[in-house]
Motif scaffolding. Structure first.
Motif, short mmCIF file in Angstrom:
data_model
loop_
_atom_site.label_atom_id
_atom_site.label_comp_id
_atom_site.label_asym_id
_atom_site.label_seq_id
_atom_site.Cartn_x
_atom_site.Cartn_y
_atom_site.Cartn_z
N GLU A 13 1.02 4.17 -2.93
CA GLU A 13 0.81 5.51 -2.80
C GLU A 13 2.21 6.29 -3.22
OE1 GLU A 13 0.20 5.92 1.56
OE2 GLU A 13 -1.89 5.24 1.34
N THR A 61 -5.63 8.31 -6.88
CA THR A 61 -5.12 7.99 -5.53
C THR A 61 -5.22 6.76 -5.20
OG1 THR A 61 -7.25 8.26 -4.50
CG2 THR A 61 -6.20 10.34 -4.61
N ALA A 62 -4.49 6.32 -4.24
CA ALA A 62 -4.25 4.61 -4.02
C ALA A 62 -5.40 4.09 -3.57
CB ALA A 62 -3.41 4.50 -2.81
N GLU A 69 0.76 -1.32 0.14
CA GLU A 69 0.12 0.12 0.08
C GLU A 69 0.87 1.22 0.01
OE1 GLU A 69 -4.06 0.91 2.20
OE2 GLU A 69 -2.54 0.50 3.48
N GLU A 105 -11.66 4.64 1.45
CA GLU A 105 -10.71 3.89 2.34
C GLU A 105 -11.46 3.28 3.32
OE1 GLU A 105 -6.63 4.73 5.01
OE2 GLU A 105 -7.99 6.30 4.46
N CYS A 109 1.67 6.73 -6.91
CA CYS A 109 0.76 7.79 -7.46
C CYS A 109 1.38 9.16 -7.22
CB CYS A 109 -0.57 7.87 -6.37
SG CYS A 109 -1.48 6.26 -6.47
N THR A 110 2.02 9.39 -6.18
CA THR A 110 2.79 10.64 -5.91
C THR A 110 3.76 10.82 -7.01
OG1 THR A 110 2.60 10.54 -3.43
CG2 THR A 110 4.37 11.90 -4.15
#
Length: 600
Positions: free
Chosen positions: A127, A222-223, A123, A466, A130-131
């Motif tokens: 993330e 986004t994740a 995870e 989430e 994605c960044t």
């Protein structure tokens, strides 16, 4: 046959260059050249090695080495090998190529080694990707969910995936017989090809599997959104599934719903603001359902998911022959939504040229198809949503002020889930019931008090999306009739405590700073890496980023070592572009050896 009567393909070469050890596979037959030149099969960055120094021959007769007229010679047991002559190369025998040491290594052929990481690490890696992708306009990568339909151990899955994936791809375990795969820098077509290959490989060994695919940025940026999209695709839903009913229990949401009931009957444009995953699409549907247009179409368009040319065609339609592939005329979404509502999600990602055209539609209430010669009248209501601060984007010049005023007839600011704590339990139980039904469970598991306490104290930066992702995985992990604290990512959820924040109307609430987490309690199916830092004054996100960078940096160094510092070959081995490799060299402060050290 190779030495000792073994197949030649079961051997490789070990090189020791200035104290750095690398391994290189040998082909079943043929010749492998070694030297300082780029054109060599194995490039050695060592000034004492000639541009074309030696050649290793592999044949049925065995494995031998030949000197190619090198300046500093090729020696075995201290004796030079004459130029142009071959000498048998036994396993374990040290050969000197100038100052470089070479040895033949006997080893069994095996698939590439892969590690299946714990979900928490995966995870964090997602993330981080994605960044990284958000900094580029052309970035694309894929997230896969792979669920085997028969019970099997991870070893077999690991072997199949190792043969289909690249060195920089990441595999994690989502739950029993359920895996997650990050395909770095892949297009939709490349991801589909990998899915086909893995399906074929599984079918050949009699193992069935289901797949879910989510693509950045098409399915989200986004994740949490990508995880939700991949899960929906795995379940065959096609898009994210929302809660069966809108949960309105907090004072803030009750007040917001009252505002929706007042503005819904009109035609005024609505702009919905809120953090990612907070439920902006659900709110847009509520506006539509409460309006006189409820029986007409409600059409969604993700402004970040399509290229500019496709976005224009989707919105406005096109005439036959307007561009390559336009074999027939097509009405755009604005025409097909006649009388209904058009929901423009992620409006902040709309390209500037499209902002101009959308502004004209809002002002004139008519559209021009691509390649058309006359306008077409439309009657639609616009509802737009974004997690960006559009006023700040206007100030920066990346969003048109006149379009902002047109869209912002009325603003609905949805508070984050951490400010609606009283709704978490109801949402969680609704999601447990939904997910249990999708997984074919006769009765949904109960929610233990320790699990509920954990959820109530977590800040939920990904909000409702989430929460749903966490519930889906918890139901999957819970084999019995109770969901406990251990079925959630405890360390992650313990690292951030919910703290209600006040913020001015129209602004997006920031994520609160994370206090120091308690001692690590993973509650994972697989434990994190043994060298994972456990310093209590470092946040979970920072620890995961450190792990990601350490692993990725080592992958790059290993590839450069195997390729003798050749960046082009290292990038090819890693499965990334040379431009991306150079970017990562700079990011991780890795010297560029070819530029600085290569000798003629």
């Amino acid at each position: 046959m190779g030495p000792a009567g073994e197949p030649a393909g079961e051997h490789g070469l070990i090189l020791i260059v200035n104290g750095v050890v690398s391994t290189h596979s040998l082909p079943p037959s043929g010749a492998v050249t070694l030297g300082r030149a780029r054109e060599c099969d194995i490039q050695i960055i060592d000034p004492s090695v000639s541009r074309e120094h030696a050649k290793v021959h592999v044949s049925d007769a065995g494995i031998a080495i030949e000197d190619l007229g090198s300046a500093n010679g090729t020696r075995m047991q201290g004796e030079p090998i004459q130029s142009g002559q071959t000498q048998p190369l036994p396993p374990g025998e040290a050969v000197e190529l100038g100052g470089t040491i070479l040895m033949l290594q006997r080893r069994p052929m095996a698939t590439r080694e892969w590690r299946i990481w714990a979900h928490g690490y995966f995870e964090g890696r997602l993330e981080d990707e994605c960044t990284r992708a958000s900094r580029r306009t052309d970035a694309s990568f894929a997230l896969l969910r792979v669920r085997t339909t028969t019970d099997t151990g991870p070893e077999l899955v690991q072997q199949v995936l190792a043969n289909a994936l690249r060195g920089d791809d990441v595999v994690g375990i989502y739950g029993p017989n359920d895996y997650e795969v990050l395909l770095v820098e892949r297009t939709a077509e490349e991801a589909d090809a990998i899915v086909d290959n893995v399906k074929h490989a599984f079918s050949e060994i009699g193992l069935g599997c289901d797949f879910g695919v989510a693509l950045y940025p098409r399915d989200g940026r986004t994740a949490d959104r990508l995880v939700a999209a991949a899960g929906s695709d795995l379940r065959g839903e096609g898009s994210e599934r929302r809660s069966t009913e809108l949960v309105i229990e907090s004072a803030a949401m009750k007040k917001l719903h009252e505002l929706v009931e007042r503005v819904a009957p009109g035609d005024i444009s609505v702009l919905i603001l809120g953090d990612t995953g907070v439920g902006k699409e659900v709110m847009a549907e509520e506006v539509h359902k409460a309006s006189p247009r409820a029986e007409k179409p409600f059409l969604r368009l993700n402004c970040a998911a399509l290229s500019e040319s496709l976005l224009e065609s989707e919105l406005f339609g096109h005439e036959r022959g307007a561009f390559t592939g336009a074999v027939q005329a097509k009405a755009g979404l604005l025409e097909t939504a006649q009388g209904g509502t058009v929901f423009l999600d992620e409006i902040g990602e709309l390209p500037m040229t499209m902002q101009v055209k959308l502004l004209r539609v809002l002002e004139e209430r008519q559209v021009w198809r691509v390649g058309g010669v006359k306008p077409r009248q439309i009657d639609v209501r616009f509802v737009a949503a974004t997690n960006r601060d559009l006023e700040a984007e206007v100030a920066k010049g990346s969003f048109r002020q006149d379009l902002f005023f047109r869209l912002n007839g009325i603003t609905l600011l949805i508070p984050p889930l951490r400010e609606r704590v009283e709704e978490i339990e109801r949402l969680a139980r609704d999601f447990i019931s939904q997910v249990s039904g999708q997984q074919g469970r006769e009765a949904p598991p109960r929610l233990a008090a320790d699990a509920l306490e954990l959820m109530l104290n977590y800040s939920w930066p990904g909000n409702i999306r989430e929460l749903r992702n966490a519930i889906e995985r918890a139901v999957l992990l819970s084999g019995g009739d109770m969901i406990t604290r251990d079925h959630f990512p405890v360390e992650k959820m313990s690292a951030t405590v919910s703290t209600p924040l006040s913020h001015p109307p129209g602004s997006l609430s920031p994520v609160p700073p994370a206090p120091a987490p308690p001692k690590a309690t993973y509650g994972e199916t697989m434990v994190p890496p043994p060298d994972a830092p456990t310093t209590e004054d470092v946040s979970l996100g920072e620890r995961l980023r450190q792990q990601v960078k350490q692993v990725e940096r080592q992958h790059i160094i290993d590839a450069l070592t195997r390729c003798g510092g050749n960046q082009t070959r290292a990038a090819r081995e890693l499965g990334i572009s040379r431009r991306t490799l150079i970017s990562r060299l700079e990011e991780y402060n890795i010297p560029r050896p070819l530029k600085d050290r290569r000798a003629d």
